[in-house]
Design a protein around this motif. Structure first.
Motif, short mmCIF file in Angstrom:
data_model
loop_
_atom_site.label_atom_id
_atom_site.label_comp_id
_atom_site.label_asym_id
_atom_site.label_seq_id
_atom_site.Cartn_x
_atom_site.Cartn_y
_atom_site.Cartn_z
N PHE A 20 0.82 -1.22 0.00
CA PHE A 20 0.00 0.00 0.00
C PHE A 20 0.85 1.27 0.00
O PHE A 20 0.57 2.20 -0.75
N ILE A 21 1.90 1.29 0.82
CA ILE A 21 2.75 2.48 0.87
C ILE A 21 3.49 2.67 -0.45
O ILE A 21 3.59 3.77 -0.99
N GLY A 22 4.00 1.56 -1.00
CA GLY A 22 4.80 1.65 -2.22
C GLY A 22 4.00 1.62 -3.50
O GLY A 22 4.53 1.93 -4.57
N PRO A 55 13.03 9.94 -6.07
CA PRO A 55 14.19 10.52 -6.74
C PRO A 55 15.54 10.22 -6.09
O PRO A 55 16.55 10.14 -6.78
N LEU A 56 15.56 10.04 -4.77
CA LEU A 56 16.81 9.70 -4.08
C LEU A 56 16.78 8.25 -3.59
O LEU A 56 17.55 7.87 -2.70
N ALA A 57 15.90 7.44 -4.21
CA ALA A 57 15.72 6.05 -3.79
C ALA A 57 15.51 6.01 -2.27
O ALA A 57 15.00 6.96 -1.67
N VAL A 65 15.93 -3.25 -6.04
CA VAL A 65 15.03 -2.69 -7.05
C VAL A 65 13.59 -2.78 -6.53
O VAL A 65 13.23 -3.70 -5.78
N CYS A 66 12.76 -1.83 -6.90
CA CYS A 66 11.39 -1.75 -6.40
C CYS A 66 10.63 -3.04 -6.68
O CYS A 66 10.53 -3.49 -7.83
N LEU A 67 10.07 -3.63 -5.65
CA LEU A 67 9.35 -4.89 -5.77
C LEU A 67 8.12 -4.75 -6.68
O LEU A 67 7.75 -5.69 -7.38
N GLY A 68 7.50 -3.59 -6.66
CA GLY A 68 6.26 -3.40 -7.41
C GLY A 68 6.44 -2.85 -8.81
O GLY A 68 5.46 -2.45 -9.45
N GLU A 69 7.69 -2.85 -9.32
CA GLU A 69 7.92 -2.28 -10.66
C GLU A 69 7.04 -2.92 -11.74
O GLU A 69 6.43 -2.19 -12.54
N PRO A 70 6.91 -4.26 -11.83
CA PRO A 70 6.07 -4.83 -12.88
C PRO A 70 4.62 -4.36 -12.81
O PRO A 70 4.01 -4.04 -13.84
N LEU A 71 4.06 -4.31 -11.58
CA LEU A 71 2.68 -3.84 -11.44
C LEU A 71 2.57 -2.37 -11.80
O LEU A 71 1.62 -1.96 -12.49
#
Length: 497
Positions: free
Chosen positions: A292-294, A363-365, A430-436
Motif C-alpha cells: 500500500f505504501i509503495g 528521486p533519491l531512492a 530494485v522496487c518490488l512493485g515495478e512490474p505492477l
C-alpha cells in the motif's frame, strides 16, 4: 519548568555533542581514500534536493560525501557510479541504515523496503514477489483494466468540469492494491486504506520526524510529531490485522483468492538457508503495508506527472491518440492492447519512459548501507557508510542525455540511442512493485487518452516544478484538468452504420 531547563541544557550541549561526533568520525576514517566532502551540514534544507545534489558534481565529480546531521553519507549522482555500487557490487551495498523512523514504521525491520539485508529478508522478499507475480498473475491485468474502465466511466460523468486528477488517481491505485491484496474493492475499505496511507506519509515526512533520523537522541524528548506517527501506525495496523484475521478464518488450504491468501499459506514453505528465524505472520503484515505504501501514491504521482506534461505538450497528446486510434480503432472503442503486446504502442511506452526519467518515483531512492568495506570508482567506502543514489540526478546528467531537462519522448523511440533509466532503482533493492506499476501506467494512461482529451481549465497550465520540499516521493503541485470525451467514434459509431 524542568522541561524548559532540559531544553536549554540540550541547546547548550548540542554544538559540543555534534562537534565531538564529527571529530571522532573523521579520526576513524583518517587512513582511507574517501570521496571529497561538501562543507556544511544543513543540506536537507535545500529546495529541490536531487537537483541541488546534482549541481554539486560540477566541482566535486559524480561521487562525494556530505553531512546529514551527525552522519556522513556518500551520494552517487551518475548512472555509472550507481550501477557500480548497486549492480556490480550489490552484496556490498544491499543493506539499509537502521535509523529511528525506519525502525518505528517497519515494526523493527520486519519490512522489505526498510529492513536490513539478511537471509530472512531475502526469503521475505521472495514470498511477496511470488505473491505478486504468481499468486495473482492471471487476474492482475484484467482487474487493472476493469478498475480503470470504471474510473473512466466515473470521469465521463464529470465531463467538462475541472477535476483534481491526482486524488482520483490515488483512489484508483489504492483500489487496485485493495483488489489484488484482499480481493475487495469496496469503497469503504479503499477509502480507509487511502486515508491511512495519506496520514502515515504526511506524518512521516514531517520535519519533527526527519530530525530524529539526523539527531537520534532527540527521540527521548517530547515530540508531538512522534505521537502522531505512532497513532497513524496504530490505525494502519488495526486495518491490516482485521483483514488478516478475516482471511485466516475463511481461506481454503491449497487455494488463494488474492495475495494475502498466497502469503499466509506460503510463509511456512519459505526456507531460510543457513540462518536463524522463519517467516511469521508479522512479515505478511508488513508485506501488505509495503504494497500500500509503495503502490498507491508513487503510481498516482507518476500518472499525475504524465497528465501535467501532456497538458504542456498537446502535440504529444495528439500523436498518442492517433497511435491509439490506429491500433484500437477511433475514439473510445473499448478495444485494448494486451500488455504483452505493448510494443504495438511505441509512443505510449516512450512517453511513460520519459515521465519516469524526468520525475522518477523516488528521486533519491531509499538509502543503502555498506554491509562491508568496499570501494566505488577508486574511493574507499567503509562498512556501515550510508550511500544515497541520486536517481533523478543521474537522469539529468548532460554527459548521458541530450537536453536532459526537456520532455522529449521521442528520445526513447530510437532503440539503443538512449540508456535505460533507473526510475525504480536497480540491483537487490530494485522496487518490488515495478512490474505492477508499469502495467498500471500503460493501462491507465492508454485508456484515459483513448477516452478523453486532456485540457487545462481556463488555459491554466499546471506547474512542472515539484514541491520544493518533499519527503520520499517527488510530489507534484496540486492542479486540475478537464477531461473532454472524445466523442462518438469507435464501436458505437460502427453499430449505428
Amino acid at each position: 519548568m524542568v522541561l524548559v531547563g532540559l531544553l536549554l541544557l540540550l541547546l547548550l550541549l548540542l554544538p559540543l555533542l555534534v562537534g565531538t561526533r564529527l571529530l571522532w568520525g573523521q579520526w576513524k576514517l583518517r587512513s582511507l581514500h574517501l570521496p571529497p566532502l561538501v562543507p556544511g551540514f544543513l543540506h536537507l534544507l535545500q529546495p529541490n534536493l536531487p537537483v541541488y545534489l546534482l549541481g554539486l558534481t560540477q566541482k566535486l565529480g559524480p561521487i562525494y560525501r556530505l553531512r546529514l546531521g551527525l552522519q556522513d553519507v556518500v551520494v552517487l549522482n551518475s548512472k555509472r557510479t550507481i550501477e557500480e555500487a548497486l549492480i556490480r557490487k550489490w552484496v556490498d551495498f544491499a543493506g539499509r541504515p537502521q535509523i529511528p523512523s525506519y525502525q518505528l514504521v517497519s515494526q523493527h525491520c520486519q519490512d522489505i523496503s526498510l529492513g536490513d539485508y539478511s537471509l530472512l529478508w531475502k526469503a521475505h522478499k521472495k514470498l511477496t514477489r511470488s505473491a505478486l507475480l504468481l499468486g495473482v498473475r492471471s487476474c492482475t491485468e484484467p482487474r487493472v483494466e476493469q478498475l480503470t474502465q470504471e474510473f473512466c466511466e466515473r470521469m465521463k460523468a464529470r465531463a467538462g468540469a475541472p477535476v483534481a486528477i491526482q486524488k482520483e488517481f490515488s483512489l484508483l491505485t489504492c483500489s487496485i492494491i485493495c483488489y489484488l491484496t484482499f480481493g475487495d474493492k469496496e469503497d469503504t475499505l479503499v477509502h480507509a486504506f487511502h486515508d491511512c496511507v495519506q496520514d502515515l506519509m504526511k506524518t512521516w515526512d514531517h520535519w519533527s520526524i526527519q530530525i530524529l533520523d539526523m539527531v537520534p537522541f532527540l527521540r527521548f524528548f517530547p515530540n508531538p510529531g512522534l505521537r502522531r506517527l505512532k497513532q497513524a501506525m496504530e490505525n494502519r495496523d488495526h486495518i491490516v490485522e482485521k483483514q488478516l484475521r478475516q482471511h485466516k478464518e475463511s481461506m481454503v488450504a491449497g487455494q488463494w483468492r488474492d495475495m494475502t491468501d498466497y502469503m499466509l499459506q506460503g510463509m511456512g514453505k519459505q526456507r531460510v538457508e543457513e540462518g536463524p528465524g522463519q517467516l511469521l505472520e508479522g512479515h505478511v503484515h508488513m508485506s501488505v503495508v509495503d504494497l500500500f505504501i509503495g503502490g498507491t501514491e508513487t503510481t498516482a504521482n507518476t500518472l499525475s506527472w504524465a497528465v501535467a506534461f501532456l497538458l504542456h505538450h498537446p502535440e504529444i497528446q495528439r500523436r498518442l491518440q492517433e497511435e491509439l486510434d490506429r491500433e484500437l480503432g477511433p475514439g473510445a472503442s473499448g478495444s485494448r492492447v494486451p500488455y504483452k503486446d505493448r510494443a504495438r504502442l511505441p509512443l505510449l511506452n516512450a512517453t511513460i519512459a520519459e515521465v519516469l526519467r524526468l520525475r522518477p518515483v523516488v528521486p533519491l531512492a531509499l538509502p543503502h548501507r555498506a554491509t562491508r568495506a568496499s570501494s566505488i570508482f577508486g574511493y574507499d567506502i567503509p562498512e556501515g557508510m550510508v550511500v544515497i543514489p541520486n536517481l533523478q540526478g543521474a537522469h539529468l546528467d548532460e554527459t548521458v542525455w541530450e537536453r536532459p531537462h526537456e520532455f522529449r519522448p521521442d528520445r526513447f523511440l530510437d532503440a539503443g540511442a538512449n540508456p535505460s533509466a533507473l526510475a525504480f532503482g536497480c540491483g537487490a533493492r530494485v522496487c518490488l512493485g515495478e512490474p505492477l506499476a508499469r502495467l498500471e501506467l500503460f493501462v491507465v494512461l492508454g485508456q484515459l487518452l483513448q477516452a478523453f482529451t486532456l485540457l487545462s481549465p481556463a488555459g491554466a497550465l499546471p506547474s512542472l516544478q515539484p514541491h520544493p520540499y518533499c519527503g520520499v516521493n517527488l510530489k507534484i503541485q496540486p492542479f486540475q484538468v478537464r477531461l473532454q470525451p472524445r466523442g462518438g467514434g469507435g464501436r458505437a459509431a460502427r453499430e449505428r452504420q
